[in-house]
Design a protein around this motif. Structure first.
Motif, PDB file in Angstrom:
ATOM      1  N   LEU A 103       0.855  -1.188   0.000  1.00  0.00           N
ATOM      2  CA  LEU A 103       0.000   0.000   0.000  1.00  0.00           C
ATOM      3  C   LEU A 103       0.888   1.234   0.000  1.00  0.00           C
ATOM      4  CD1 LEU A 103      -3.009   1.034   0.581  1.00  0.00           C
ATOM      5  CD2 LEU A 103      -2.189   1.271   2.920  1.00  0.00           C
ATOM      6  N   LYS A 104       0.751   2.045  -1.030  1.00  0.00           N
ATOM      7  CA  LYS A 104       1.533   3.291  -1.064  1.00  0.00           C
ATOM      8  C   LYS A 104       0.613   4.444  -0.696  1.00  0.00           C
ATOM      9  CE  LYS A 104       5.250   2.135  -4.122  1.00  0.00           C
ATOM     10  NZ  LYS A 104       5.541   1.902  -5.514  1.00  0.00           N
ATOM     11  N   THR A 105       1.081   5.287   0.215  1.00  0.00           N
ATOM     12  CA  THR A 105       0.248   6.425   0.622  1.00  0.00           C
ATOM     13  C   THR A 105       1.093   7.700   0.647  1.00  0.00           C
ATOM     14  OG1 THR A 105       0.745   6.021   2.956  1.00  0.00           O
ATOM     15  CG2 THR A 105      -1.248   5.009   2.103  1.00  0.00           C
ATOM     16  N   ASN A 106       0.419   8.829   0.636  1.00  0.00           N
ATOM     17  CA  ASN A 106       1.117  10.127   0.674  1.00  0.00           C
ATOM     18  C   ASN A 106       1.125  10.685   2.082  1.00  0.00           C
ATOM     19  OD1 ASN A 106       1.266  10.011  -2.104  1.00  0.00           O
ATOM     20  ND2 ASN A 106      -0.785  10.908  -2.299  1.00  0.00           N
ATOM     21  N   ARG A 107       2.014  11.663   2.306  1.00  0.00           N
ATOM     22  CA  ARG A 107       1.987  12.410   3.564  1.00  0.00           C
ATOM     23  C   ARG A 107       0.867  13.443   3.492  1.00  0.00           C
ATOM     24  NH1 ARG A 107       6.975  11.806   6.402  1.00  0.00           N
ATOM     25  NH2 ARG A 107       5.947  13.074   7.974  1.00  0.00           N
ATOM     26  N   ILE A 108       0.339  13.826   4.651  1.00  0.00           N
ATOM     27  CA  ILE A 108      -0.641  14.923   4.654  1.00  0.00           C
ATOM     28  C   ILE A 108       0.104  16.207   4.304  1.00  0.00           C
ATOM     29  CG2 ILE A 108      -2.156  16.324   6.065  1.00  0.00           C
ATOM     30  CD1 ILE A 108      -2.869  14.133   7.677  1.00  0.00           C
ATOM     31  N   ASN A 109      -0.473  17.011   3.419  1.00  0.00           N
ATOM     32  CA  ASN A 109       0.249  18.229   3.042  1.00  0.00           C
ATOM     33  C   ASN A 109      -0.465  19.518   3.450  1.00  0.00           C
ATOM     34  OD1 ASN A 109      -1.828  18.093   1.328  1.00  0.00           O
ATOM     35  ND2 ASN A 109      -0.615  17.775  -0.539  1.00  0.00           N
ATOM     36  N   LYS A 110      -1.636  19.370   4.112  1.00  0.00           N
ATOM     37  CA  LYS A 110      -2.309  20.594   4.581  1.00  0.00           C
ATOM     38  C   LYS A 110      -3.294  20.257   5.697  1.00  0.00           C
ATOM     39  CE  LYS A 110      -5.903  20.437   1.132  1.00  0.00           C
ATOM     40  NZ  LYS A 110      -6.505  20.402   0.029  1.00  0.00           N
ATOM     41  N   ASP A 111      -3.751  21.266   6.417  1.00  0.00           N
ATOM     42  CA  ASP A 111      -4.792  21.053   7.416  1.00  0.00           C
ATOM     43  C   ASP A 111      -6.074  20.632   6.694  1.00  0.00           C
ATOM     44  OD1 ASP A 111      -2.917  21.930   9.153  1.00  0.00           O
ATOM     45  OD2 ASP A 111      -3.915  23.801   9.708  1.00  0.00           O
ATOM     46  N   ALA A 163     -11.411   6.102   1.460  1.00  0.00           N
ATOM     47  CA  ALA A 163     -10.724   6.526   2.694  1.00  0.00           C
ATOM     48  C   ALA A 163      -9.348   7.095   2.356  1.00  0.00           C
ATOM     49  CB  ALA A 163     -10.576   5.333   3.641  1.00  0.00           C
ATOM     50  N   SER A 164      -8.907   8.081   3.132  1.00  0.00           N
ATOM     51  CA  SER A 164      -7.525   8.576   2.990  1.00  0.00           C
ATOM     52  C   SER A 164      -6.698   7.918   4.076  1.00  0.00           C
ATOM     53  CB  SER A 164      -7.451  10.088   3.204  1.00  0.00           C
ATOM     54  OG  SER A 164      -8.259  10.739   2.274  1.00  0.00           O
ATOM     55  N   ILE A 165      -5.588   7.313   3.701  1.00  0.00           N
ATOM     56  CA  ILE A 165      -4.699   6.697   4.691  1.00  0.00           C
ATOM     57  C   ILE A 165      -3.343   7.378   4.598  1.00  0.00           C
ATOM     58  CG2 ILE A 165      -3.518   4.571   5.372  1.00  0.00           C
ATOM     59  CD1 ILE A 165      -5.915   2.975   4.539  1.00  0.00           C
ATOM     60  N   HIS A 166      -2.821   7.784   5.757  1.00  0.00           N
ATOM     61  CA  HIS A 166      -1.489   8.409   5.792  1.00  0.00           C
ATOM     62  C   HIS A 166      -0.612   7.639   6.760  1.00  0.00           C
ATOM     63  CE1 HIS A 166      -2.934  11.781   3.437  1.00  0.00           C
ATOM     64  NE2 HIS A 166      -4.015  11.777   4.200  1.00  0.00           N
ATOM     65  N   GLN A 167       0.474   7.063   6.239  1.00  0.00           N
ATOM     66  CA  GLN A 167       1.414   6.325   7.089  1.00  0.00           C
ATOM     67  C   GLN A 167       2.508   7.284   7.563  1.00  0.00           C
ATOM     68  OE1 GLN A 167       1.683   1.960   5.608  1.00  0.00           O
ATOM     69  NE2 GLN A 167       1.542   3.168   3.732  1.00  0.00           N
ATOM     70  N   ARG A 168       3.306   6.818   8.505  1.00  0.00           N
ATOM     71  CA  ARG A 168       4.384   7.630   9.108  1.00  0.00           C
ATOM     72  C   ARG A 168       3.872   8.990   9.562  1.00  0.00           C
ATOM     73  NH1 ARG A 168       7.650   3.886   8.452  1.00  0.00           N
ATOM     74  NH2 ARG A 168       7.891   2.784   6.531  1.00  0.00           N
TER      75      ARG A 168
END
Ligand SMILES: Cc1cc2nc3c(=O)[nH]c(=O)nc-3n(C[C@H](O)[C@H](O)[C@H](O)COP(=O)(O)OP(=O)(O)OC[C@H]3O[C@@H](n4cnc5c(N)ncnc54)[C@H](O)[C@@H]3O)c2cc1C
Length: 426
Positions: free
Chosen positions: A19-27, A201-206
């Motif tokens: 599963l590849k996910t992105n970092r959150i980039n904004k509030d 769904a949005s999933i953000h790892q790390r």
């Protein structure tokens, strides 16, 4: 002892469904935030997304970093505790509700696997609860009575029948739980996570959550860089809770469990050693487990941590035990060895803490969380959407605490180490 393999988790080495996910980039602002990417959190996020909610799941490390990516992979119904005891502790109505929701747990997991086409080494030949002694056999007979009275598909196997299923004569008999099965636990979880993402769904790892605050009747979920505003929050961090000071943090006794895996065995050995591929565990106080994976590796597990100085004692015991169980393996070496932390609760029941409006924390599966985690996560989603407590397997409490959990954890580890330091193989 091949120290180099400690920490080599077989499930990570062989899991597909990356599963590849992105970092959150904004509030952001979403309907629900789920914290923790194990079975509970991912199952919850999947259900919420399918029902049309905007849901964001935050995972501190990677999906499956907790117990869900480290376990044995036995998909069993119910809890560790016998169903009669569950009803005695919770009362007839609440106990029956929990028992019957969890009795259908394996079916729920297997349906997910089929529905979302999850490639996770599923076997459905049942699991075997093996009697290590005459007292263990008596316990299995009592379990048989309780399971049969609840219409579970279960048989008590004789010593000879158990030997035939396992290829070793050491057990006095076994309960064959025919509704159960085995999975590659991390592959199942990643498959669920992929399904959740497909459902929206949005999933953000790390992305560890560092604070949960209630401000102006809204929840604010903080990471080191961003704030997510939400109506509802599910805390599903169980034994791997970290970085977050919150009143509803899971309270549990840490119980460590390790596993070791051989290289794939030759075809001639696979015909004798657990040929039908049931997952097995036993009635011994210092419990151990045995199963195969799809490639034909033999996986042996037991209570204990490989991280502590006592790690080599557990590891050497596993080697001795394997030799005793299967002399035909000729001192085969392990290629993988890893361990995980179980959130063991005082009463051996899972707990739900409601720590504010639309905010719950779920933890304490006490070593049986594959089917229960999937069930509780999905049920939590239904509860958050409807506000109807009937969806939850147990009633939430406002706060939960236990005493001396670290001391009890150290005591269990000491007991397992002392036992594994003896010549006994049980
Ligand atoms: C070695 C072992 C063997 C087991 N064997 C079995 C078995 O055979 N069958 C069975 O049914 N059960 C078994 N279990 C139990 C089962 O694995 C667990 O009950 C289950 O995985 C718990 O799932 P969970 O989603 O609640 O928690 P976890 O899978 O532990 O997930 C919690 C997640 O929360 C994340 N997290 C923590 N803090 C934060 C934060 N601040 N911000 C964001 N994320 C955070 C963690 O990184 C982690 O990924 C076993 C457990 C272990 C450890």
């Amino acid at each position: 002892m091949s120290l180099g393999i400690i920490g080599s988790n077989l499930w990570h080495a062989t899991s597909k469904n990356l599963l590849k996910t992105n970092r959150i980039n904004k509030d952001k602002s979403v309907d629900v935030v789920v914290i923790g990417g194990g079975y509970t959190g991912v199952s919850c996020a999947l259900r919420l997304a399918e029902k049309g909610s905007s849901v964001l799941l935050l995972e501190a490390e990677h999906i499956g970093d907790g117990g869900s990516g480290r376990n044995v992979g036995l998909v069993n119904s119910g809890l560790w505790m016998e169903p009669d005891k569950v009803e005695k502790m919770l009362g007839k109505v609440a106990g029956t509700k929990l028992n019957s929701m969890l009795a259908r747990g394996p079916e729920f997991v297997f349906t997910n696997i089929e529905k979302y086409k999850i490639d996770c080494e599923l076997t459905q030949t049942g699991t075997l609860h093996c009697a290590h002694s005459n007292a263990g056999l008596e316990n299995l007979k009592e379990r048989l009575r309780q399971y049969q009275s609840r219409d579970l598909k279960v048989d008590l196997l004789s010593q000879a029948e158990t030997e035939h299923k396992l290829g070793t004569p050491i057990y006095k008999g076994a309960l064959h739980l025919r509704d159960a099965g085995t999975i590659q636990p991390l592959a199942y979880l990643r498959g669920l996570a992929c399904a959740a993402v497909s459902a929206g769904a949005s999933i953000h790892q790390r992305t560890p959550v560092t604070a949960i605050e209630r401000i102006n009747e809204t929840w604010e979920i903080k990471t080191s860089e961003h704030i997510i505003k939400t109506e509802a929050v599910i805390l599903a961090t169980n034994a791997y809770h970290k970085s977050l000071l919150v009143s509803a943090a899971p309270i549990y006794t840490p119980l460590h469990y390790f596993q070791t895996a051989t290289k794939p065995l030759e075809e001639s050995l696979l015909k004798k050693i657990i040929p039908e591929q049931q997952g097995c565990w036993d009635t011994a106080m210092i419990m151990s487990s045995l199963r195969r994976d799809q490639a034909g590796r033999l996986i042996l597990g037991a209570v204990g941590s490989l991280d502590l100085p006592s790690g080599h004692i557990h590891y050497n015991w596993a080697q001795r035990r394997l030799n005793k169980l299967y002399p035909c393996l000729n001192d085969i070496e392990f290629e993988h060895a890893w361990h995980g932390r179980i959130a063991y609760s005082n009463d051996h029941l899972p707990h739900i803490v409601e720590f504010g409006p639309n905010a719950i924390s779920i933890f304490g599966y006490s070593g049986r969380g594959i089917a229960p985690g999937t069930v509780f996560g999905s049920a939590a989603a239904e509860y958050i959407l409807s506000g109807d407590l009937a969806f939850l397997p147990i009633t939430p409490v406002k706060s939960y605490t236990e005493k001396f959990t670290r001391i009890k954890g150290a005591f269990y580890e000491f007991g397992a180490t002392a036992f594994h330091g003896t010549t006994s193989i049980f």
